[in-house]
Design a protein around this motif. Sequence first.
Motif, PDB file in Angstrom:
ATOM      1  N   SER A   1      27.407  36.768  66.734  1.00  0.00           N
ATOM      2  CA  SER A   1      28.710  37.455  67.348  1.00  0.00           C
ATOM      3  C   SER A   1      29.405  36.615  66.333  1.00  0.00           C
ATOM      4  CB  SER A   1      28.822  36.034  68.363  1.00  0.00           C
ATOM      5  OG  SER A   1      28.939  35.026  67.850  1.00  0.00           O
ATOM      6  N   PRO A   2      30.795  37.230  66.507  1.00  0.00           N
ATOM      7  CA  PRO A   2      31.879  37.238  65.749  1.00  0.00           C
ATOM      8  C   PRO A   2      32.134  35.870  65.466  1.00  0.00           C
ATOM      9  CG  PRO A   2      32.193  39.064  66.958  1.00  0.00           C
ATOM     10  CD  PRO A   2      31.120  38.431  67.800  1.00  0.00           C
ATOM     11  N   LYS A   3      31.591  34.213  66.501  1.00  0.00           N
ATOM     12  CA  LYS A   3      32.152  32.903  66.305  1.00  0.00           C
ATOM     13  C   LYS A   3      30.549  33.106  65.197  1.00  0.00           C
ATOM     14  CE  LYS A   3      32.259  29.013  69.146  1.00  0.00           C
ATOM     15  NZ  LYS A   3      32.224  28.346  70.657  1.00  0.00           N
ATOM     16  N   ASP A   4      29.902  33.240  65.691  1.00  0.00           N
ATOM     17  CA  ASP A   4      28.827  32.151  64.559  1.00  0.00           C
ATOM     18  C   ASP A   4      29.401  32.594  63.169  1.00  0.00           C
ATOM     19  OD1 ASP A   4      26.971  31.942  66.838  1.00  0.00           O
ATOM     20  OD2 ASP A   4      25.657  34.139  66.657  1.00  0.00           O
ATOM     21  N   VAL A   5      29.548  34.654  62.382  1.00  0.00           N
ATOM     22  CA  VAL A   5      30.227  34.885  61.082  1.00  0.00           C
ATOM     23  C   VAL A   5      31.224  34.061  61.176  1.00  0.00           C
ATOM     24  CG1 VAL A   5      30.902  36.598  60.114  1.00  0.00           C
ATOM     25  CG2 VAL A   5      29.614  37.349  61.948  1.00  0.00           C
ATOM     26  N   SER A   6      31.613  33.216  62.184  1.00  0.00           N
ATOM     27  CA  SER A   6      33.619  32.376  61.492  1.00  0.00           C
ATOM     28  C   SER A   6      32.846  31.384  61.032  1.00  0.00           C
ATOM     29  CB  SER A   6      34.068  32.527  63.259  1.00  0.00           C
ATOM     30  OG  SER A   6      35.131  31.264  62.874  1.00  0.00           O
ATOM     31  N   ILE A   7      31.723  30.811  61.860  1.00  0.00           N
ATOM     32  CA  ILE A   7      31.334  29.479  61.623  1.00  0.00           C
ATOM     33  C   ILE A   7      30.785  29.762  59.853  1.00  0.00           C
ATOM     34  CG2 ILE A   7      29.178  28.006  62.313  1.00  0.00           C
ATOM     35  CD1 ILE A   7      29.970  28.635  64.716  1.00  0.00           C
ATOM     36  N   MET A   8      29.621  30.644  59.857  1.00  0.00           N
ATOM     37  CA  MET A   8      28.787  31.074  58.890  1.00  0.00           C
ATOM     38  C   MET A   8      29.831  30.906  57.420  1.00  0.00           C
ATOM     39  SD  MET A   8      26.155  33.568  59.148  1.00  0.00           S
ATOM     40  CE  MET A   8      26.144  34.186  60.767  1.00  0.00           C
ATOM     41  N   LEU A   9      30.876  31.487  57.511  1.00  0.00           N
ATOM     42  CA  LEU A   9      32.197  32.070  56.381  1.00  0.00           C
ATOM     43  C   LEU A   9      32.767  31.009  56.130  1.00  0.00           C
ATOM     44  CD1 LEU A   9      32.122  35.855  56.573  1.00  0.00           C
ATOM     45  CD2 LEU A   9      30.283  34.760  55.376  1.00  0.00           C
ATOM     46  N   ASN A  10      33.125  30.305  57.969  1.00  0.00           N
ATOM     47  CA  ASN A  10      34.460  29.072  57.357  1.00  0.00           C
ATOM     48  C   ASN A  10      35.178  29.624  57.466  1.00  0.00           C
ATOM     49  OD1 ASN A  10      35.254  26.151  57.960  1.00  0.00           O
ATOM     50  ND2 ASN A  10      35.112  26.243  55.500  1.00  0.00           N
TER      51      ASN A  10
ATOM     52  N   ILE B   1      38.402  37.127  61.934  1.00  0.00           N
ATOM     53  CA  ILE B   1      36.690  37.649  62.033  1.00  0.00           C
ATOM     54  C   ILE B   1      36.975  38.856  62.821  1.00  0.00           C
ATOM     55  CG2 ILE B   1      34.371  37.927  62.934  1.00  0.00           C
ATOM     56  CD1 ILE B   1      34.493  36.777  60.048  1.00  0.00           C
ATOM     57  N   THR B   2      37.846  38.839  63.906  1.00  0.00           N
ATOM     58  CA  THR B   2      38.075  39.146  64.782  1.00  0.00           C
ATOM     59  C   THR B   2      38.891  40.602  64.066  1.00  0.00           C
ATOM     60  OG1 THR B   2      38.334  38.122  66.755  1.00  0.00           O
ATOM     61  CG2 THR B   2      39.297  40.016  67.198  1.00  0.00           C
ATOM     62  N   LYS B   3      40.116  40.685  63.537  1.00  0.00           N
ATOM     63  CA  LYS B   3      41.092  41.516  62.621  1.00  0.00           C
ATOM     64  C   LYS B   3      39.755  42.157  62.464  1.00  0.00           C
ATOM     65  CE  LYS B   3      44.882  42.296  60.068  1.00  0.00           C
ATOM     66  NZ  LYS B   3      44.382  43.202  59.938  1.00  0.00           N
ATOM     67  N   MET B   4      38.996  41.554  60.830  1.00  0.00           N
ATOM     68  CA  MET B   4      37.766  42.693  59.904  1.00  0.00           C
ATOM     69  C   MET B   4      37.591  43.494  60.953  1.00  0.00           C
ATOM     70  SD  MET B   4      36.957  38.664  57.875  1.00  0.00           S
ATOM     71  CE  MET B   4      35.874  40.131  56.965  1.00  0.00           C
ATOM     72  N   CYS B   5      36.813  42.953  62.206  1.00  0.00           N
ATOM     73  CA  CYS B   5      36.446  43.807  62.754  1.00  0.00           C
ATOM     74  C   CYS B   5      37.198  44.874  63.824  1.00  0.00           C
ATOM     75  CB  CYS B   5      35.368  43.591  63.737  1.00  0.00           C
ATOM     76  SG  CYS B   5      34.250  42.424  63.857  1.00  0.00           S
ATOM     77  N   ARG B   6      38.172  45.051  64.111  1.00  0.00           N
ATOM     78  CA  ARG B   6      39.084  45.509  64.578  1.00  0.00           C
ATOM     79  C   ARG B   6      39.704  47.154  63.318  1.00  0.00           C
ATOM     80  NH1 ARG B   6      42.034  42.383  67.142  1.00  0.00           N
ATOM     81  NH2 ARG B   6      43.282  41.894  65.664  1.00  0.00           N
ATOM     82  N   ASP B   7      39.683  46.473  62.185  1.00  0.00           N
ATOM     83  CA  ASP B   7      40.311  47.036  61.165  1.00  0.00           C
ATOM     84  C   ASP B   7      39.414  48.554  60.171  1.00  0.00           C
ATOM     85  OD1 ASP B   7      42.607  46.277  61.722  1.00  0.00           O
ATOM     86  OD2 ASP B   7      42.634  44.949  59.809  1.00  0.00           O
ATOM     87  N   ARG B   8      37.890  47.531  60.809  1.00  0.00           N
ATOM     88  CA  ARG B   8      36.431  48.269  60.441  1.00  0.00           C
ATOM     89  C   ARG B   8      36.542  47.577  59.240  1.00  0.00           C
ATOM     90  NH1 ARG B   8      36.297  53.758  63.530  1.00  0.00           N
ATOM     91  NH2 ARG B   8      36.488  52.745  66.140  1.00  0.00           N
ATOM     92  N   GLU B   9      36.370  47.161  58.680  1.00  0.00           N
ATOM     93  CA  GLU B   9      36.443  46.021  57.602  1.00  0.00           C
ATOM     94  C   GLU B   9      34.066  45.695  57.481  1.00  0.00           C
ATOM     95  OE1 GLU B   9      38.830  43.146  55.295  1.00  0.00           O
ATOM     96  OE2 GLU B   9      40.701  43.651  56.716  1.00  0.00           O
TER      97      GLU B   9
END
Length: 78
Positions: free
Chosen positions: A24-33, A39-47
């Motif tokens: 989930s985006p939350k998991d990725v947020s925790i992983m990458l600190n 993370i949400t912006k990166m997904c929305r911008d398709r990065e």
Amino acid sequence: MFNQEVKTTFATNNNRWDSQITFSPKDVSIMLNIPLSTITKMCRDRELEVFKIGRHYRIKRKDIFNYIEKKFDESIII
């Protein structure tokens, strides 16, 4: 080699994410600190590649790894 590196990139002492292939985006947020909003912006911008299952967004382990590798390669200063 690449597949093994992808599998072990997010290995943890408590095996929290070791067997997961999507996060989930939350998991990725925790992983990458980094903040969830980033993370949400990166997904929305398709990065960062994201796909939807029902109402839930998921990010593949391979796509997180590829994003990190790409950013690492871009940041190398000679």
